[in-house]
Design a protein around this motif. Structure first.
Motif, PDB file in Angstrom:
ATOM      1  N   LYS A   8      35.978  27.183  48.126  1.00  0.00           N
ATOM      2  CA  LYS A   8      36.438  28.508  47.724  1.00  0.00           C
ATOM      3  C   LYS A   8      35.544  28.985  46.588  1.00  0.00           C
ATOM      4  O   LYS A   8      35.012  28.182  45.801  1.00  0.00           O
ATOM      5  CB  LYS A   8      37.900  28.492  47.285  1.00  0.00           C
ATOM      6  CG  LYS A   8      38.202  27.658  46.061  1.00  0.00           C
ATOM      7  CD  LYS A   8      39.687  27.751  45.697  1.00  0.00           C
ATOM      8  CE  LYS A   8      40.002  26.923  44.449  1.00  0.00           C
ATOM      9  NZ  LYS A   8      41.443  27.025  44.088  1.00  0.00           N
ATOM     10  N   LYS A   9      35.355  30.278  46.529  1.00  0.00           N
ATOM     11  CA  LYS A   9      34.443  30.843  45.539  1.00  0.00           C
ATOM     12  C   LYS A   9      34.970  30.581  44.131  1.00  0.00           C
ATOM     13  O   LYS A   9      36.136  30.837  43.825  1.00  0.00           O
ATOM     14  CB  LYS A   9      34.280  32.342  45.756  1.00  0.00           C
ATOM     15  CG  LYS A   9      33.267  32.984  44.798  1.00  0.00           C
ATOM     16  CD  LYS A   9      33.175  34.490  45.001  1.00  0.00           C
ATOM     17  CE  LYS A   9      32.516  34.810  46.322  1.00  0.00           C
ATOM     18  NZ  LYS A   9      32.292  36.277  46.481  1.00  0.00           N
ATOM     19  N   HIS A  10      34.105  30.040  43.280  1.00  0.00           N
ATOM     20  CA  HIS A  10      34.476  29.752  41.895  1.00  0.00           C
ATOM     21  C   HIS A  10      34.031  30.877  40.969  1.00  0.00           C
ATOM     22  O   HIS A  10      34.805  31.404  40.185  1.00  0.00           O
ATOM     23  CB  HIS A  10      33.854  28.428  41.456  1.00  0.00           C
ATOM     24  CG  HIS A  10      34.067  28.094  40.016  1.00  0.00           C
ATOM     25  ND1 HIS A  10      35.313  28.026  39.439  1.00  0.00           N
ATOM     26  CD2 HIS A  10      33.181  27.816  39.018  1.00  0.00           C
ATOM     27  CE1 HIS A  10      35.202  27.715  38.164  1.00  0.00           C
ATOM     28  NE2 HIS A  10      33.918  27.590  37.880  1.00  0.00           N
ATOM     29  N   LEU A  31      40.720  23.227  25.333  1.00  0.00           N
ATOM     30  CA  LEU A  31      39.601  23.513  26.223  1.00  0.00           C
ATOM     31  C   LEU A  31      38.671  24.543  25.597  1.00  0.00           C
ATOM     32  O   LEU A  31      39.121  25.489  24.946  1.00  0.00           O
ATOM     33  CB  LEU A  31      40.119  24.054  27.564  1.00  0.00           C
ATOM     34  CG  LEU A  31      41.057  23.133  28.354  1.00  0.00           C
ATOM     35  CD1 LEU A  31      41.609  23.873  29.562  1.00  0.00           C
ATOM     36  CD2 LEU A  31      40.329  21.863  28.784  1.00  0.00           C
ATOM     37  N   VAL A  32      37.372  24.353  25.819  1.00  0.00           N
ATOM     38  CA  VAL A  32      36.405  25.340  25.341  1.00  0.00           C
ATOM     39  C   VAL A  32      36.486  26.580  26.224  1.00  0.00           C
ATOM     40  O   VAL A  32      36.918  26.506  27.380  1.00  0.00           O
ATOM     41  CB  VAL A  32      34.967  24.780  25.355  1.00  0.00           C
ATOM     42  CG1 VAL A  32      34.825  23.633  24.396  1.00  0.00           C
ATOM     43  CG2 VAL A  32      34.560  24.381  26.760  1.00  0.00           C
ATOM     44  N   PRO A  33      36.088  27.740  25.709  1.00  0.00           N
ATOM     45  CA  PRO A  33      36.050  28.943  26.547  1.00  0.00           C
ATOM     46  C   PRO A  33      35.072  28.769  27.706  1.00  0.00           C
ATOM     47  O   PRO A  33      34.125  27.982  27.629  1.00  0.00           O
ATOM     48  CB  PRO A  33      35.568  30.029  25.575  1.00  0.00           C
ATOM     49  CG  PRO A  33      35.890  29.504  24.212  1.00  0.00           C
ATOM     50  CD  PRO A  33      35.730  28.025  24.312  1.00  0.00           C
ATOM     51  N   ASP A  34      35.304  29.509  28.780  1.00  0.00           N
ATOM     52  CA  ASP A  34      34.391  29.473  29.919  1.00  0.00           C
ATOM     53  C   ASP A  34      33.018  30.015  29.522  1.00  0.00           C
ATOM     54  O   ASP A  34      32.897  30.850  28.618  1.00  0.00           O
ATOM     55  CB  ASP A  34      34.943  30.324  31.066  1.00  0.00           C
ATOM     56  CG  ASP A  34      36.192  29.708  31.692  1.00  0.00           C
ATOM     57  OD1 ASP A  34      36.359  28.479  31.588  1.00  0.00           O
ATOM     58  OD2 ASP A  34      36.987  30.474  32.272  1.00  0.00           O
ATOM     59  N   SER A  35      31.995  29.548  30.225  1.00  0.00           N
ATOM     60  CA  SER A  35      30.647  30.058  29.992  1.00  0.00           C
ATOM     61  C   SER A  35      30.582  31.547  30.324  1.00  0.00           C
ATOM     62  O   SER A  35      31.323  32.047  31.178  1.00  0.00           O
ATOM     63  CB  SER A  35      29.635  29.303  30.852  1.00  0.00           C
ATOM     64  OG  SER A  35      29.550  27.951  30.466  1.00  0.00           O
TER      65      SER A  35
END
Length: 205
Positions: A8-10, A31-35
């Motif tokens: 599935k598309k990420h 958790l770190v923020p998403d890139s």
């Protein structure tokens, strides 16, 4: 029988973009923020700390069975993992960036419980003695110069052959008087950095 991988598309990565990734830099939870992917020549905005936490082991109280920790607060982000609060290369949440390559930003932490020193500077005074420095725990509120001791400071200089006298006009966070003004009786809250208040003056001839 054959099992096929299902996908599935990420995410979709834009062409001609730089990747901005984030590192917790010693965080103990969260958790770190998403890139982020920022188009070349465009601006991006640094995120908050998401769910990151940093609580480092301090001591184990054998009598109570409790573990003591040094708790840290999130200051901002820097490309220098060893940067400290107040450094010029530390950027707060919401700061604008224009990357020129793929970059990694590290979370910068500072002790939550920390003593901060407030120093009063005579800023070129020629008479009187500045108030003694005051050290308090971070986020403590104090009354600035409660006894108006700054009024004891004087300054006289010779300019173009004339003696120019100055009178006390309060305190300022910059020696040139272009910072934040504070007057006797004002409330000041200690934050993360050592503070210097400079004697602010106005001339009388």
């Amino acid at each position: 029988m054959i099992f096929y991988a299902k996908w599935k598309k990420h995410k979709t990565i834009p062409e001609n973009s730089y990747q901005i990734s984030f590192n917790g830099n010693g965080n103990t939870a969260g958790l770190v923020p998403d890139s982020q992917y920022i188009i070349k020549g465009s601006r991006g905005v640094l995120p908050g700390n998401n769910t990151l936490e940093n609580k480092q082991f301090k001591d184990n109280n054998a009598s109570t069975g409790t573990i003591q920790t040094n708790d840290y607060i999130f200051i901002g982000w820097s490309k220098n993992k060893d940067a400290k609060a107040g450094d010029a290369d530390v950027f707060s949440q919401g700061a604008s960036i224009t990357p020129t390559s793929d970059e990694v930003y590290y979370a910068i932490w500072d002790l939550k419980v920390k003593d901060v020193t407030l120093t009063y500077d005579g800023n070129g005074n020629t008479g009187g003695t500045p108030i003694s420095s005051v050290t308090k725990q971070r986020y403590t509120e104090i009354t600035i110069n409660p006894s108006n001791q700054g009024s004891n400071l004087t300054k006289s200089v010779v300019e173009s052959g004339n003696v120019v006298q100055y009178v006390f006009a309060g305190w300022n966070t910059q020696a040139d008087g272009k910072g934040t003004d504070y007057y006797s009786g004002a409330i000041f809250c200690y934050f993360s950095l050592p503070c210097i208040f400079s004697f602010k003056i106005k001339s009388i001839i």
